[in-house]
Design a protein around this motif. Structure first.
Motif, PDB file in Angstrom:
ATOM      1  N   ASN A 147      -3.914   9.919  -3.226  1.00  0.00           N
ATOM      2  CA  ASN A 147      -2.575   9.813  -2.647  1.00  0.00           C
ATOM      3  C   ASN A 147      -2.236   8.419  -2.129  1.00  0.00           C
ATOM      4  O   ASN A 147      -1.509   8.275  -1.145  1.00  0.00           O
ATOM      5  N   GLU A 148      -2.730   7.397  -2.792  1.00  0.00           N
ATOM      6  CA  GLU A 148      -2.380   6.041  -2.420  1.00  0.00           C
ATOM      7  C   GLU A 148      -2.616   5.102  -3.584  1.00  0.00           C
ATOM      8  O   GLU A 148      -3.421   5.387  -4.480  1.00  0.00           O
ATOM      9  N   ASP A 158      -2.251   0.587  -4.336  1.00  0.00           N
ATOM     10  CA  ASP A 158      -1.806  -0.764  -4.016  1.00  0.00           C
ATOM     11  C   ASP A 158      -1.089  -1.332  -5.230  1.00  0.00           C
ATOM     12  O   ASP A 158      -1.688  -1.461  -6.314  1.00  0.00           O
ATOM     13  N   PRO A 212       0.834  -1.216   0.000  1.00  0.00           N
ATOM     14  CA  PRO A 212       0.000   0.000   0.000  1.00  0.00           C
ATOM     15  C   PRO A 212       0.867   1.264   0.000  1.00  0.00           C
ATOM     16  O   PRO A 212       1.209   1.803   1.046  1.00  0.00           O
ATOM     17  N   GLN A 223       1.791   5.110  -0.111  1.00  0.00           N
ATOM     18  CA  GLN A 223       1.088   6.300   0.369  1.00  0.00           C
ATOM     19  C   GLN A 223       2.001   7.524   0.285  1.00  0.00           C
ATOM     20  O   GLN A 223       3.213   7.413   0.503  1.00  0.00           O
ATOM     21  N   TRP A 224       1.398   8.669  -0.005  1.00  0.00           N
ATOM     22  CA  TRP A 224       2.114   9.941  -0.059  1.00  0.00           C
ATOM     23  C   TRP A 224       1.124  11.047   0.255  1.00  0.00           C
ATOM     24  O   TRP A 224      -0.093  10.820   0.309  1.00  0.00           O
ATOM     25  N   THR A 225       1.603  12.253   0.498  1.00  0.00           N
ATOM     26  CA  THR A 225       0.707  13.366   0.812  1.00  0.00           C
ATOM     27  C   THR A 225       0.054  13.895  -0.466  1.00  0.00           C
ATOM     28  O   THR A 225       0.608  13.764  -1.559  1.00  0.00           O
TER      29      THR A 225
END
Length: 238
Positions: free
Chosen positions: A100-101, A103, A68, A70-72
């Motif tokens: 902002n994500e 998989d 998963p 993820q980032w801002t």
């Protein structure tokens, strides 16, 4: 009476020639310029964390797991491109996301690096995040090989002024934090680089020749004998 008719005829003729009677012959106003779109800003990476072993995610099978990422969120951004490079094979893949994500399925027991490119509709300019590295957890691995070293000085593809000697500097990291030594290969033939020695620190001094392109690589070794070889770096001496 004749004079009055002539005056009346002239007046009518003048009215028609000057566009009288309504219509307005003025120039049309220029359209207002369209507002320019604002370039996007860069994101901050969140997960997988830098220089760590990624143990989260869903195991798909013995060879693949789904991570998963993820980032801002970043300002003025319509889409995000997640760029992932396999550090064993140097194969690069790009995944597009609108939030902002994402998989993403990756090989297990493998080192990767990743970064995110922010894009805005109607704007050519993009923004790129820093690059992070991680190991995707693999079955039965008790000690991981080091990440491939990265050139610090001189930067890859750079030009430097001639000096008789120069100190090559690199950066190397290891999930297990057990790096022990580095062997450096340096020369003018990228297909046949001789070893110039082994160092227990991340630098080594080499001899230079003016007007020459040099190539170098670093072999990193940890306490368990695991190794990794960096990319081929090059620089030009003026």
């Amino acid at each position: 009476m004749i004079l009055k008719k002539g005056v009346l005829f002239c007046a009518l003729l003048c009215l028609v020639a000057c566009g009288g009677g309504g219509g307005g012959g003025g120039e049309e106003p220029e359209p207002e310029p369209r507002p320019q779109a604002t370039p996007p800003s860069a994101v901050a990476l969140i997960f997988p964390e830098n220089n760590t072993e990624c143990t989260e995610g869903t195991v798909v099978n013995e060879n693949i797991s789904r991570i998963p990422f993820q980032w801002t969120l970043s300002e003025n951004t319509d889409t995000y491109e997640v760029v992932i490079r396999n550090l064993d094979t140097n194969d690069e893949s790009t995944f597009v996301a609108s939030t902002n994500e994402a998989d993403i399925s990756l090989a297990r027991g493998t080192p990767f690096e990743w970064f995110v490119i922010s894009r805005a509709n109607g704007v050519n300019e993009t923004a790129t995040s820093p690059t992070w590295r991680f190991f995707n957890e693999g079955p039965g691995i008790e000690n991981y090989a080091p990440f491939p070293a990265q050139a610090v000085a001189p930067q890859r593809g750079s030009f430097i002024d001639f000096t008789p000697t120069f100190v090559l500097i690199w950066e190397a990291t290891d999930v297990d934090d057990d790096l022990e030594s580095y062997e450096v290969f340096f020369g003018t033939d990228p297909n046949d680089l001789p070893s110039v020695g082994t160092s227990d620190v991340q630098e080594i001094e080499v001899d230079l020749t003016a007007g020459t392109t040099f190539y170098w690589q670093v072999l990193s070794v940890d306490s368990q004998g695991n190794t990794s070889t960096s990319e081929l770096f090059e620089f030009r001496v003026n």
